[in-house]
Design an enzyme around this catalytic site. Structure first.
Site, mmCIF file in Angstrom:
data_model
loop_
_atom_site.group_PDB
_atom_site.id
_atom_site.type_symbol
_atom_site.label_atom_id
_atom_site.label_comp_id
_atom_site.label_asym_id
_atom_site.label_seq_id
_atom_site.Cartn_x
_atom_site.Cartn_y
_atom_site.Cartn_z
ATOM 1 C CB SER A 13 42.569 35.123 34.117
ATOM 2 O OG SER A 13 42.969 36.060 35.068
ATOM 3 C CG LEU B 64 39.152 40.300 32.972
ATOM 4 C CD1 LEU B 64 38.593 38.887 33.050
ATOM 5 C CD2 LEU B 64 38.019 41.272 32.710
ATOM 6 N N PRO B 65 41.150 43.199 36.574
ATOM 7 C CG PRO B 65 41.553 45.446 37.006
ATOM 8 C CD PRO B 65 40.722 44.538 36.157
ATOM 9 C CG HIS B 66 41.040 38.468 39.131
ATOM 10 N ND1 HIS B 66 41.519 38.759 37.870
ATOM 11 C CD2 HIS B 66 41.406 37.194 39.378
ATOM 12 C CE1 HIS B 66 42.135 37.696 37.379
ATOM 13 N NE2 HIS B 66 42.091 36.722 38.273
ATOM 14 C CB ALA B 67 43.529 39.695 44.503
#
Lengths: 92, 155
Positions: A13, B64-67
């Site tokens: 992000s 915005l799914p993220h890791a």
């Protein structure tokens, strides 16, 4: 000026925020360099401004640099408004 | 957006999700099926939201799914799902969410290029509106291709 765009991970992000902050400051005609990083590193950085989401406001209370909060990372107008308010406050 | 990180089978439209966690799992499953991530990556996203709050909901109606890449990403890629009924992440400003664009990153420039592409696509409101209205994955892929060609011409 030097600006940091910040998120929890520091490369998802915040990268998108960085691009939009860069676009916003370019449109405002500011000479600014925008980088992105994660919230823990940002605390220790000395820059002119940190731009972050409200979720990191608590962590950034201890930051060494001034912080503005942006609700919508995709909203160039909101980013411009927040940066402008920061500049106005700083100037006055 | 390049074909190597967004394929037709990574897009699912008008899905049903019980709650935010189910929606994130569905978008993450597409990353796993495409070989972009291991299942632990999806769990890492959910843990992060539970721990740090839903800051992955970066814009109105958009998550915005993220890791972190080291949490199970294999190579860079994107999945897109839209929801028939939006879900609530508990975000004070940007709920409810009906578009989830999950992604994996890796270190290096190709990851930057992908996110740059993605940011360029998502910050145009008309593109998000298109995703919300779209009915087939093929339609989305075609739209993105045309968009890219237009983008190239504009430069």
């Amino acid at each position: 000026m030097k600006i940091l765009a910040v998120c929890g991970v520091g490369q998802g992000s915040s990268l998108i925020l960085k691009m939009n902050v860069q676009q916003a400051v370019d449109e405002m005609g500011l000479d600014a360099e925008v980088e992105n990083t994660d919230v823990s590193s940002a605390k220790m950085e000395e820059v002119d401004l940190i731009v972050a989401s409200g979720f990191h406001e608590g962590t950034l209370k201890e930051a060494m640099s001034p912080v503005v909060i942006v609700k919508d990372f995709m909203d160039i107008e909101e980013i411009k408004k927040e940066v402008q308010e920061f500049l106005d406050k700083k100037g006055g | 957006m390049q074909d190597r990180y967004l394929r037709e089978e990574n897009i699912r439209l008008n899905m049903q999700a019980r709650d935010w966690e189910d929606a994130v799992r569905q978008s993450g499953k597409l990353l796993v099926e495409a070989g972009y991530a291991g299942e632990e990556y999806v769990e890492a996203i959910i843990e992060m939201v539970k721990k740090d709050g839903p800051y992955i909901v970066i814009s109105q109606g958009l998550a915005l799914p993220h890791a972190r890449p080291e949490e199970g990403a294999r190579k860079e890629g994107i999945s897109i799902i839209t929801l028939k009924e939006p879900v609530y992440f508990g975000h004070p400003d940007n709920d409810p969410v009906d578009v989830l664009v999950a992604f994996t990153g890796s270190d290096g420039d190709s990851h930057l290029e992908m996110l740059q592409d993605l940011a360029g696509f998502l910050n145009r409101k008309e593109n998000l509106e298109f995703l919300r209205r779209a009915e087939s994955s093929l339609e989305v892929i075609d739209y993105i291709k045309n968009n890219r060609e237009k983008g190239v011409e504009a430069n």
